[in-house]
Design a protein around this motif. Structure first.
Motif, mmCIF file in Angstrom:
data_model
loop_
_atom_site.group_PDB
_atom_site.id
_atom_site.type_symbol
_atom_site.label_atom_id
_atom_site.label_comp_id
_atom_site.label_asym_id
_atom_site.label_seq_id
_atom_site.Cartn_x
_atom_site.Cartn_y
_atom_site.Cartn_z
ATOM 1 N N PHE A 102 33.219 52.300 7.674
ATOM 2 C CA PHE A 102 34.063 53.330 8.159
ATOM 3 C C PHE A 102 35.151 52.800 7.156
ATOM 4 O O PHE A 102 35.717 52.267 6.007
ATOM 5 N N ASP A 103 36.951 53.373 7.434
ATOM 6 C CA ASP A 103 38.052 53.098 6.969
ATOM 7 C C ASP A 103 38.858 52.415 6.949
ATOM 8 O O ASP A 103 39.499 52.702 8.425
ATOM 9 N N HIS A 104 39.230 51.709 5.875
ATOM 10 C CA HIS A 104 40.190 50.431 5.991
ATOM 11 C C HIS A 104 41.852 51.644 5.373
ATOM 12 O O HIS A 104 41.547 51.600 4.169
ATOM 13 N N CYS A 105 42.700 51.764 6.393
ATOM 14 C CA CYS A 105 43.495 52.607 5.851
ATOM 15 C C CYS A 105 44.061 51.782 3.736
ATOM 16 O O CYS A 105 44.598 52.436 3.561
ATOM 17 N N ILE A 106 44.126 50.536 4.589
ATOM 18 C CA ILE A 106 44.733 49.482 3.412
ATOM 19 C C ILE A 106 44.106 50.254 2.017
ATOM 20 O O ILE A 106 44.361 50.395 1.300
ATOM 21 N N ALA A 107 42.614 50.058 2.042
ATOM 22 C CA ALA A 107 41.667 50.276 0.845
ATOM 23 C C ALA A 107 41.902 51.327 0.329
ATOM 24 O O ALA A 107 41.791 52.189 -0.383
ATOM 25 N N ASN A 108 41.840 52.440 1.652
ATOM 26 C CA ASN A 108 41.716 53.348 1.267
ATOM 27 C C ASN A 108 42.454 54.103 0.637
ATOM 28 O O ASN A 108 42.528 54.644 -0.653
ATOM 29 N N TYR A 109 44.394 53.064 0.246
ATOM 30 C CA TYR A 109 44.905 54.156 -0.241
ATOM 31 C C TYR A 109 45.309 53.423 -1.743
ATOM 32 O O TYR A 109 44.921 53.726 -2.951
ATOM 33 N N GLY A 110 44.413 52.045 -1.739
ATOM 34 C CA GLY A 110 44.036 51.683 -3.066
ATOM 35 C C GLY A 110 43.807 52.236 -4.226
ATOM 36 O O GLY A 110 43.230 52.650 -5.408
ATOM 37 N N TYR A 111 41.700 53.333 -3.248
ATOM 38 C CA TYR A 111 41.383 54.183 -3.818
ATOM 39 C C TYR A 111 42.335 55.368 -4.040
ATOM 40 O O TYR A 111 41.327 56.075 -5.401
#
Length: 192
Positions: A148-157
């Motif tokens: 699933f896509d977490h907007c904050i975590a994805n931004y970190g990646y």
């Protein structure tokens, strides 16, 4: 306002630590468990993470606070993850992970983000009701292991690869909000 900004920056940093440990641990089940440290710290410290707040938003003032929170979260995690990837000597290559997320269709990105929003609401609400770490860690592990896509975590990646915008970011933000609000409303109906 100053406290909200500081709490938002702190929350972004904590999720950044979760992202870093998830990337460096070869076993994704263990990595997903350790990622939960970020959210667990946020809820224990009562800091402001967009995905932990959005399910409780029910007024325009709270929307204003959500905007400040997400900007603080994104700034902190972006700067932290970019700096760690460039200067720490830790191997933080997320190119395959982000490439897969960029190739999602708009509806897959939105649906995966809705799933994450639901899990985030359940994690935060579970903490509020029980004060038990397991209530936070299980939904975090579920959203990560399901992809699933977490907007904050994805931004970190993304930041680990020196990337700071992709159109799917907007879908992830919207989906996280929808999933969290949906489960908040459903939970409210079930409790009546």
């Amino acid at each position: 306002m100053k406290k909200l900004i500081c709490d938002s920056l702190f929350a972004g940093l904590m999720i950044g630590f979760g992202c870093i440990v998830f990337v460096i641990v070869p076993d994704k089940t263990i990595g997903s468990f350790l990622f939960g440290f970020g959210l667990l710290t946020v809820v224990i410290q009562q800091k402001k993470l967009f995905t932990g707040m959005v399910g409780y938003a029910d007024s325009w003032l709270q929307v204003h606070n959500l905007i400040i929170a997400i900007l603080g979260n994104l700034f902190a995690i972006g700067l932290m993850c970019w700096a760690f990837a460039r200067f720490s000597g830790i191997a933080l290559d997320t190119s395959a992970l982000t490439a897969a997320k960029y190739q999602e269709t708009w509806y897959a990105a939105l649906l995966r983000a809705i799933g994450c929003g639901a899990m985030m609401f359940l994690a935060v609400d579970g903490w509020r009701k029980t004060n038990k770490a397991i209530a936070v860690l299980m939904p975090v592990m579920i959203f990560i292991l399901c992809g699933f896509d977490h907007c904050i975590a994805n931004y970190g990646y993304m930041a680990m690869n020196g990337q700071f915008f992709h159109p799917n970011l907007l879908l992830w933000i919207a989906g996280n909000a929808i999933g969290s609000q949906l489960f908040s409303r459903l939970g409210g109906l079930l409790e009546k």
